[in-house]
Design an enzyme around this catalytic site. Structure first.
Site, PDB file in Angstrom:
ATOM      1  N   ASP A   1       0.871  -1.193  -0.239  1.00  0.00           N
ATOM      2  CA  ASP A   1      -0.047   0.032   0.025  1.00  0.00           C
ATOM      3  C   ASP A   1       0.840   1.267   0.054  1.00  0.00           C
ATOM      4  O   ASP A   1       1.410   1.768   1.118  1.00  0.00           O
ATOM      5  CB  ASP A   1      -1.004  -0.011   1.349  1.00  0.00           C
ATOM      6  CG  ASP A   1      -1.838  -0.902   1.252  1.00  0.00           C
ATOM      7  OD1 ASP A   1      -2.501  -1.071   0.130  1.00  0.00           O
ATOM      8  OD2 ASP A   1      -2.059  -1.841   2.089  1.00  0.00           O
TER       9      ASP A   1
ATOM     10  N   HIS B   1      -0.642  -1.158  -4.717  1.00  0.00           N
ATOM     11  CA  HIS B   1      -1.577  -0.438  -4.810  1.00  0.00           C
ATOM     12  C   HIS B   1      -1.139   1.137  -4.598  1.00  0.00           C
ATOM     13  O   HIS B   1      -0.742   1.259  -3.467  1.00  0.00           O
ATOM     14  CB  HIS B   1      -2.653  -0.927  -3.725  1.00  0.00           C
ATOM     15  CG  HIS B   1      -4.041  -0.146  -3.524  1.00  0.00           C
ATOM     16  ND1 HIS B   1      -4.685  -0.159  -2.534  1.00  0.00           N
ATOM     17  CD2 HIS B   1      -4.534   0.849  -4.712  1.00  0.00           C
ATOM     18  CE1 HIS B   1      -5.732   0.739  -2.845  1.00  0.00           C
ATOM     19  NE2 HIS B   1      -5.674   1.376  -3.930  1.00  0.00           N
TER      20      HIS B   1
ATOM     21  N   MET C   1      -1.773   4.521  -3.866  1.00  0.00           N
ATOM     22  CA  MET C   1      -2.691   5.568  -3.256  1.00  0.00           C
ATOM     23  C   MET C   1      -2.167   7.001  -3.359  1.00  0.00           C
ATOM     24  O   MET C   1      -1.979   7.362  -2.406  1.00  0.00           O
ATOM     25  CB  MET C   1      -3.359   4.973  -1.967  1.00  0.00           C
ATOM     26  CG  MET C   1      -4.263   4.069  -2.034  1.00  0.00           C
ATOM     27  SD  MET C   1      -4.459   3.160  -0.460  1.00  0.00           S
ATOM     28  CE  MET C   1      -3.240   2.299  -0.619  1.00  0.00           C
TER      29      MET C   1
ATOM     30  N   MET D   1     -12.409  -1.229  -3.288  1.00  0.00           N
ATOM     31  CA  MET D   1     -12.265  -0.864  -1.681  1.00  0.00           C
ATOM     32  C   MET D   1     -13.281  -0.886  -0.729  1.00  0.00           C
ATOM     33  O   MET D   1     -14.197  -0.353  -1.176  1.00  0.00           O
ATOM     34  CB  MET D   1     -11.652   0.824  -1.587  1.00  0.00           C
ATOM     35  CG  MET D   1     -10.189   0.696  -2.217  1.00  0.00           C
ATOM     36  SD  MET D   1      -8.768  -0.199  -1.490  1.00  0.00           S
ATOM     37  CE  MET D   1      -8.939   0.278   0.004  1.00  0.00           C
TER      38      MET D   1
ATOM     39  N   ASP E   1     -10.203  -5.155  -0.539  1.00  0.00           N
ATOM     40  CA  ASP E   1      -9.463  -4.554   0.442  1.00  0.00           C
ATOM     41  C   ASP E   1     -10.049  -4.043   1.266  1.00  0.00           C
ATOM     42  O   ASP E   1     -10.475  -2.853   0.920  1.00  0.00           O
ATOM     43  CB  ASP E   1      -8.272  -3.924  -0.650  1.00  0.00           C
ATOM     44  CG  ASP E   1      -7.231  -3.363   0.739  1.00  0.00           C
ATOM     45  OD1 ASP E   1      -7.042  -3.825   1.825  1.00  0.00           O
ATOM     46  OD2 ASP E   1      -6.302  -2.656   0.057  1.00  0.00           O
TER      47      ASP E   1
END
Lengths: 218, 218
Positions: free
Chosen positions: A34, A65, A67, A136, A174
């Site tokens: 993440d 992932h 973000m 999500m 997730d």
């Protein structure tokens, strides 16, 4: 058969090599990473230098992932650091199609992740280009949050969409994934479960990974 | 007597606990932590979750250098993660004075870091509030860069400024610091040397730390 991707977000960052060994022994399929920049979400986690170090200690596929704001700025960096899948948010970029193509140009898989409120319609003209779609089931930013139950319908809708189109796309979930809801999620057609605190917060991380595998292999 | 702060930016992120033990045994004074968000600089390194994990494995003071946009958003997070010094960039915030006060409100030290091109005049109305001033001797973003020689004059000028005002401020230098220029820098009045690749890139990290201590203790 569904797969499990423990998320490093809840691991002990002082001893990542050992943490990774435990989930490997437990049979984890992917390592979920993440990446947060403090702009797209209100937390800063880790980036390419950390992933590059981890690449040297494991052959597990890295499910990364992003973000981060404007992910198109860093595709090359993450690909070269060792990502096998790079997942980006449509909310973070004006140029989703272009960025997906750029990810694939590095010979790795491209994914799109949707925030809880983001509609599946954002996928309409991009879905055939994707290797993975991540739903999500918490708002991204922090580990340890509870599963948002209204996401169950979104998962069903996406499963139907992928099947109707006959596409080969990994459906990943997730957020708030626990031993207690894992079976329900795979029964809905989730291919890949991300679990953070439920794995790395366990007393026996290796055993907890194995417990997930037993549930989702059924 | 000058001190040494090895920078984790060049360490093996898979085994941070072990890396930190090596520099501790070698006599390092601080652990320097380079936080980058991909906005203020074009690299993403690590943030509060990583620092929080490291806080559990060492008592070394954490010298945290925030290369992030609008650092005022994250002061609380870094203070609570375990920072002992928080250093911010005037180029990154509109509210430098306010943010310095906020850092100090957590009972920790506040520093300001200056990019190579940033003039010392930005310090004029803030210097008496500072515990530390960091002169960047490379452009921030990546480890392993070469020392910018024109920064020597800036270091001398800052030393004079601090001494003329009779202030108790740590003068820190970061970027291209090697065994070969350490003595020259401490002779100019640098109090705290940051060294990344020169320490963590060494075959024997503990021994390299000790070599730095021997040079700067003279």
């Amino acid at each position: 058969m569904a797969k499990i991707a423990p998320s490093l977000l809840s691991a002990d960052f002082a001893n990542l090599s050992e943490e990774i060994k435990k989930i490997e022994k437990g049979g984890a399929d992917y390592l979920h990473l993440d990446v947060m920049d403090g702009i797209f979400v209100s937390n800063i986690t880790f980036g390419p230098p950390v992933i590059k170090s981890l690449r040297k200690v494991t052959d597990m596929p890295f499910d990364v992932h992003l973000m981060i704001d404007k992910p198109e700025r860093f595709i090359k960096n993450f690909a070269e650091a060792g990502a096998d899948i790079l997942t980006i948010h449509p909310e973070a970029t004006i140029h989703l199609h272009k960025t997906i193509q750029e990810i694939k140009s590095f010979g790795i898989k491209a994914g799109v992740s949707l925030n809880p409120s983001t509609d599946l319609s954002v996928l309409n003209y991009i879905i055939e280009d994707l290797d993975l779609i991540l739903i999500m089931t918490v708002n991204p930013g922090f580990g340890g949050q509870g599963f948002i139950e209204t996401m169950m319908d979104k998962i069903k809708d996406l499963r139907n969409l992928i099947d109707q189109k006959g596409l080969d796309i990994i459906l990943e979930v997730d957020g708030g994934v626990k031993l207690s809801n894992a079976k329900k999620l795979t029964d809905l057609g989730v291919d890949l479960l991300v679990a953070g605190s439920e794995v790395f917060g366990a007393e026996d991380i290796e055993q907890r990974t194995r417990e997930f595998k037993l549930i989702i292999d059924k």
